[in-house]
Design an enzyme around this catalytic site. Structure first.
Site, PDB file in Angstrom:
ATOM      1  N   ASP A   1      27.243  75.248  72.311  1.00 45.04           N
ATOM      2  CA  ASP A   1      27.794  74.557  71.145  1.00 45.04           C
ATOM      3  C   ASP A   1      26.860  74.758  69.946  1.00 45.04           C
ATOM      4  O   ASP A   1      25.682  74.407  70.030  1.00 45.04           O
ATOM      5  CB  ASP A   1      27.944  73.071  71.449  1.00 45.04           C
ATOM      6  CG  ASP A   1      28.464  72.300  70.248  1.00 45.04           C
ATOM      7  OD1 ASP A   1      29.408  72.793  69.600  1.00 45.04           O
ATOM      8  OD2 ASP A   1      27.933  71.218  69.964  1.00 45.04           O
TER       9      ASP A   1
ATOM     10  N   GLN B   1      31.088  70.624  74.481  1.00 46.07           N
ATOM     11  CA  GLN B   1      31.179  70.462  73.031  1.00 46.07           C
ATOM     12  C   GLN B   1      30.432  69.204  72.596  1.00 46.07           C
ATOM     13  O   GLN B   1      30.243  68.271  73.380  1.00 46.07           O
ATOM     14  CB  GLN B   1      32.641  70.375  72.605  1.00 46.07           C
ATOM     15  CG  GLN B   1      33.443  71.631  72.916  1.00 46.07           C
ATOM     16  CD  GLN B   1      32.881  72.853  72.237  1.00 46.07           C
ATOM     17  OE1 GLN B   1      32.625  72.853  71.045  1.00 46.07           O
ATOM     18  NE2 GLN B   1      32.657  73.908  72.995  1.00 46.07           N
ATOM     19  N   CYS B   2      30.046  69.193  71.330  1.00 44.31           N
ATOM     20  CA  CYS B   2      29.352  68.070  70.716  1.00 44.31           C
ATOM     21  C   CYS B   2      30.130  66.792  70.960  1.00 44.31           C
ATOM     22  O   CYS B   2      31.356  66.812  70.845  1.00 44.31           O
ATOM     23  CB  CYS B   2      29.220  68.340  69.220  1.00 44.31           C
ATOM     24  SG  CYS B   2      28.288  67.105  68.329  1.00 44.31           S
ATOM     25  N   PRO B   3      29.492  65.748  71.354  1.00 40.08           N
ATOM     26  CA  PRO B   3      28.053  65.490  71.445  1.00 40.08           C
ATOM     27  C   PRO B   3      27.484  65.624  72.855  1.00 40.08           C
ATOM     28  O   PRO B   3      26.359  65.205  73.120  1.00 40.08           O
ATOM     29  CB  PRO B   3      27.951  64.036  70.990  1.00 40.08           C
ATOM     30  CG  PRO B   3      29.183  63.406  71.574  1.00 40.08           C
ATOM     31  CD  PRO B   3      30.251  64.488  71.463  1.00 40.08           C
TER      32      PRO B   3
ATOM     33  N   ASP C   1      21.445  69.330  66.413  1.00 40.65           N
ATOM     34  CA  ASP C   1      21.365  68.010  67.040  1.00 40.65           C
ATOM     35  C   ASP C   1      20.137  67.813  67.921  1.00 40.65           C
ATOM     36  O   ASP C   1      19.471  66.777  67.834  1.00 40.65           O
ATOM     37  CB  ASP C   1      22.612  67.743  67.880  1.00 40.65           C
ATOM     38  CG  ASP C   1      23.870  67.662  67.047  1.00 40.65           C
ATOM     39  OD1 ASP C   1      23.768  67.509  65.811  1.00 40.65           O
ATOM     40  OD2 ASP C   1      24.968  67.757  67.631  1.00 40.65           O
TER      41      ASP C   1
END
Length: 81
Positions: A39, A12-14, A45
């Protein structure tokens, strides 16, 4: 074909972006990195990071819930002419 592959599936982010940055830091200019992520934030991103870096986004694709990027490693110092 990419020189290396980074499987960031399930992260998951980041984390997909952070792992991409770390991997690119170990690569020589001109080498290519394929990143596979699940994700949805990666679709935003990773291209945003590449646009602000010396690296080049060669290819990006979405297949269902999988995001794929091919990045050509640039010089560690971004030059402006």
């Amino acid at each position: 074909m990419a020189d290396r592959t980074l499987d960031a599936s399930g992260l998951q982010c980041p984390m997909p972006l952070l792992k991409t940055k770390l991997e690119l830091n170990t690569m020589a200019p001109g080498e290519q990195l394929e990143v596979v992520a699940t994700d949805p934030g990666s679709a935003r991103d990773i291209p945003a990071f590449i646009a602000l870096s010396a690296h080049h986004l060669v290819e990006s694709a979405v297949d269902g819930s999988q995001y794929r990027f091919v990045i050509r490693c640039g010089d560690s110092v971004r030059r402006s002419y």
